[in-house]
Design an enzyme around this catalytic site. Structure first.
Site, PDB file in Angstrom:
ATOM      1  N   CYS A   1      -3.264   1.729  -5.595  1.00  0.00           N
ATOM      2  CA  CYS A   1      -4.107   2.483  -4.666  1.00  0.00           C
ATOM      3  C   CYS A   1      -3.521   2.478  -3.252  1.00  0.00           C
ATOM      4  O   CYS A   1      -2.501   3.105  -3.029  1.00  0.00           O
ATOM      5  CB  CYS A   1      -5.548   1.977  -4.745  1.00  0.00           C
ATOM      6  SG  CYS A   1      -6.711   3.180  -4.101  1.00  0.00           S
TER       7      CYS A   1
ATOM      8  N   HIS B   1      -7.093   1.117  -9.852  1.00  0.00           N
ATOM      9  CA  HIS B   1      -7.154  -0.338  -9.595  1.00  0.00           C
ATOM     10  C   HIS B   1      -7.262  -1.136 -10.893  1.00  0.00           C
ATOM     11  O   HIS B   1      -8.372  -1.580 -11.235  1.00  0.00           O
ATOM     12  CB  HIS B   1      -8.417  -0.658  -8.793  1.00  0.00           C
ATOM     13  CG  HIS B   1      -8.407  -0.228  -7.378  1.00  0.00           C
ATOM     14  ND1 HIS B   1      -7.906  -0.995  -6.363  1.00  0.00           N
ATOM     15  CD2 HIS B   1      -8.876   0.891  -6.800  1.00  0.00           C
ATOM     16  CE1 HIS B   1      -8.063  -0.371  -5.215  1.00  0.00           C
ATOM     17  NE2 HIS B   1      -8.649   0.785  -5.448  1.00  0.00           N
TER      18      HIS B   1
ATOM     19  N   GLU C   1      -6.681  -4.095 -11.271  1.00  0.00           N
ATOM     20  CA  GLU C   1      -7.149  -5.447 -10.902  1.00  0.00           C
ATOM     21  C   GLU C   1      -8.668  -5.531 -10.845  1.00  0.00           C
ATOM     22  O   GLU C   1      -9.225  -6.616 -10.695  1.00  0.00           O
ATOM     23  CB  GLU C   1      -6.516  -5.887  -9.571  1.00  0.00           C
ATOM     24  CG  GLU C   1      -7.025  -5.218  -8.307  1.00  0.00           C
ATOM     25  CD  GLU C   1      -6.434  -3.840  -8.019  1.00  0.00           C
ATOM     26  OE1 GLU C   1      -5.858  -3.207  -8.931  1.00  0.00           O
ATOM     27  OE2 GLU C   1      -6.576  -3.383  -6.869  1.00  0.00           O
TER      28      GLU C   1
HETATM   29  N1  GLN Z   1      -8.028   5.388   0.830  1.00  0.00           N
HETATM   30  C1  GLN Z   1      -7.482   4.094   1.073  1.00  0.00           C
HETATM   31  C2  GLN Z   1      -6.280   4.174   1.999  1.00  0.00           C
HETATM   32  O1  GLN Z   1      -5.964   5.192   2.497  1.00  0.00           O
HETATM   33  C3  GLN Z   1      -7.073   3.436  -0.239  1.00  0.00           C
HETATM   34  C4  GLN Z   1      -8.291   3.022  -0.980  1.00  0.00           C
HETATM   35  C5  GLN Z   1      -8.097   1.890  -1.933  1.00  0.00           C
HETATM   36  O2  GLN Z   1      -7.103   1.154  -1.927  1.00  0.00           O
HETATM   37  N2  GLN Z   1      -9.117   1.701  -2.736  1.00  0.00           N
HETATM   38  O3  GLN Z   1      -5.649   3.186   2.250  1.00  0.00           O
END
Ligand code: GLN
Length: 191
Positions: A79, A172, A174
């Site tokens: 992410c 994610h 995790e």
């Molecule tokens: N939108 C977040 C960012 O720009 C990432 C979100 C996440 O890691 N759940 O860093």
């Protein structure tokens, strides 16, 4: 056993640690450049990419991570971590580390579908599809010629990508109880 570190400056690094614990994989929290030495694999967790990149620069981690990645250190960004490893972002900030030839848009799934869950089949992972949790997820807009797409959403959007030993997921793993993505990364790090 490969030596795995989890970048522990912001985000859900503890959740990655719990997944690694549950499969008996030793790991270290990484905050400083000299802690990167001797690692086979580094996980960059989900969280807030602008903060993670800011702290990477504050702690002088950018150049050592880039150098080690070009020498074969395996890196997995989940992410926000995927935003950190990208080569280009549609936003001006943050300035990513450029470890993988992907162009990424932050928060591209939009506000209405801010967060969602689905299942995805990942090349190299046997059995049932993976349960994938997306939270304000980044969207991959483009992949370079050496990037393998390991999974996509039904509409074709890539959500798991790999270039050499760099792996990135816009979801994610995790935050689930399925350890197979972690096992995949450990096998890349150990190869
Ligand atoms: N939108 C977040 C960012 O720009 C990432 C979100 C996440 O890691 N759940 O860093």
């Amino acid at each position: 056993m490969p030596k795995i570190g989890v970048l522990a400056i912001q985000g859900d690094f503890r959740e990655h640690g719990l997944m690694l614990d549950s499969i008996g994989q030793n790991w270290d929290e990484i905050r400083l450049p000299d802690q990167l030495n001797d690692l086979d694999g580094l996980i960059i967790p989900g969280g807030e990419s602008t903060t993670i990149v800011q702290l990477i620069d504050t702690y002088n981690l950018r150049i050592p991570i880039q150098r080690l990645a070009s020498n074969g250190l395996a890196i997995w960004g989940t992410c926000a971590g995927m935003i950190v490893v990208a080569k280009t972002l549609s936003d001006k900030k943050p300035v990513p580390l450029g470890l993988m030839d992907i162009a990424v848009s932050r928060n591209a799934f939009g506000r209405q579908i801010d967060s969602f869950e689905t299942t995805v089949s990942v090349t190299g992972i046997k059995g049932e599809p993976i349960h994938a949790v997306f939270i304000r997820a980044p969207q991959i807009l483009n992949t370079g010629p050496n990037v393998d797409i390991l999974s996509t959403l039904e509409n074709g959007t890539p959500v798991t990508v790999r270039e050499n030993k760099i792996l990135a997921t816009s979801f994610h793993p995790e935050l689930t109880e399925d350890t197979r993505m972690h096992e995949l990364f450990i096998s890349i790090a150990g190869s």
